[in-house]
Design an enzyme around this catalytic site. Structure first.
Site, PDB file in Angstrom:
ATOM      1  CB  SER A   1       0.476  -9.991  21.509  1.00 23.42           C
ATOM      2  OG  SER A   1       1.195 -10.833  20.670  1.00 23.42           O
TER       3      SER A   1
ATOM      4  CG  ASP B   1       3.056  -7.747  14.130  1.00 23.03           C
ATOM      5  OD1 ASP B   1       4.220  -8.369  14.526  1.00 23.03           O
ATOM      6  OD2 ASP B   1       2.065  -7.534  15.113  1.00 23.03           O
TER       7      ASP B   1
ATOM      8  CG  HIS C   1       4.259  -7.676  17.951  1.00 24.03           C
ATOM      9  ND1 HIS C   1       3.052  -8.184  17.557  1.00 24.03           N
ATOM     10  CD2 HIS C   1       4.578  -8.048  19.286  1.00 24.03           C
ATOM     11  CE1 HIS C   1       2.465  -8.773  18.283  1.00 24.03           C
ATOM     12  NE2 HIS C   1       3.262  -8.885  19.549  1.00 24.03           N
TER      13      HIS C   1
END
Length: 241
Positions: free
Chosen positions: A129, A184, A216
Site C-alpha cells: 500500500s 481492492d 486490500h
C-alpha cells in the site's frame, strides 16, 4: 541456522526490525509497512500468511517502521505513515514535502547497508500500500541503481514527481514487481494498473500480477511470487562469484 533478530533505531524514521539466518549475508531487502502499521506488525502478518518467517539464507530482511505524524485522511489524527496525503486518491497533488523527508530518512537505511558491505545493486526495496508508493519514490527519484522495487496494492498519483523525474532519465532503471487485487476498494486496481502503464512508458521494466477477488490485503500466492522474484533478483550464485 538460528534466526537472529535485531532492532535498530534511526533518527528520522524510528526503528527497524532486522532479521537474518546467516551472519554472512550479502544482500538485503526492505519491506515498508502500510498506513498505521509497524515493521513488527508487517513481519507478523507475513509470518501468519506463510506459517513461517519470510527468510533467506543469504539475504538480510529489514522491516522499517514509519514515524507517527498527523495524517490528513484521518482528520489530522496521529498515525505511523510514510507521508501525508491530501486524500486517498490518485487524482490530487502529492504531499511532496513529507514524501521527500522520508526519502532522506530511508536513504540512511540504504547507506548503512552499503557501509556494512552490501553492494547497492544487491538491495531491494518495496512495500504494501503506502509502503509501495514510498518505495517507488525512493528508488525512481533518488536511488536508480538499486536491484529492484516491489509494490503490493500500491499506486502513484497521476502527476507524480516520480513520472516527472523519469522523463529526464536516460539510465537503466530498477525493475518493478507489482501485485494488486481486483476487489481492492481502498486502492483501486485501476490506480495500480495506471501506475504500471505509466512507469512502463517511461522506461521501467514492470510486471503487474493480478489477483481476482483479492481485497486490500496480501495472500499466500502473492507472497510466494514475491519470494521467487526476490531470489531471482538477488541470487546466491551471483553473490558468491
Amino acid at each position: 541456522c538460528d534466526l537472529e533478530v535485531r532492532t535498530i533505531w534511526y533518527k528520522y524514521i524510528g526503528h527497524c526490525i532486522v532479521f537474518l539466518l546467516n551472519a554472512q549475508y550479502n544482500s538485503c531487502y526492505n519491506l515498508l509497512c502500510n498506513t498505521g502499521d509497524t515493521g513488527q506488525g508487517a513481519r507478523t502478518w507475513i509470518k501468519q500468511i506463510l506459517n513461517q518467517e519470510m527468510a533467506f539464507q543469504h539475504i538480510k530482511v529489514i522491516y522499517p517502521t514509519a514515524p507517527a505524524r498527523p495524517y490528513t485522511p484521518l482528520k489530522g489524527a496521529m498515525s505511523t505513515v510514510w507521508f501525508d496525503r491530501y486524500k486517498i486518491s490518485n487524482d490530487c497533488p502529492e504531499h511532496i514535502e513529507s514524501i521527500d523527508s522520508m526519502c532522506w530518512g530511508l536513504t540512511d537505511v540504504i547507506n548503512d547497508e552499503i557501509k556494512n558491505g552490501i553492494a547497492k545493486n544487491r538491495i531491494l526495496i518495496g512495500g504494501f500500500s503506502m509502503g509501495g508508493g514510498m518505495a517507488m519514490h525512493l528508488a525512481y527519484r533518488f536511488h536508480q541503481d538499486l536491484a529492484g522495487v516491489f509494490a503490493l496494492s500500491s499506486f502513484l498519483n497521476k502527476d507524480s514527481a516520480v513520472y516527472q523525474a523519469l522523463k529526464k532519465n536516460e539510465s537503466v532503471l530498477p525493475e518493478l514487481f507489482q501485485c494488486h487485487g481486483t476487489a481492492d476498494e481502498l486502492v483501486l486496481y485501476s490506480w495500480g494498473e495506471e501506475t504500471n502503464k505509466m512507469l512502463k512508458s517511461l522506461g521501467v521494466s514492470a510486471s503487474l500480477h493480478t489477483f481476482p477477488n483479492l481485497h486490500h490485503e496480501l495472500n499466500r500466492t502473492e507472497i510466494e511470487k514475491l519470494k521467487t522474484w526476490i531470489v531471482e533478483k538477488l541470487p546466491l550464485e551471483a553473490a558468491n562469484k
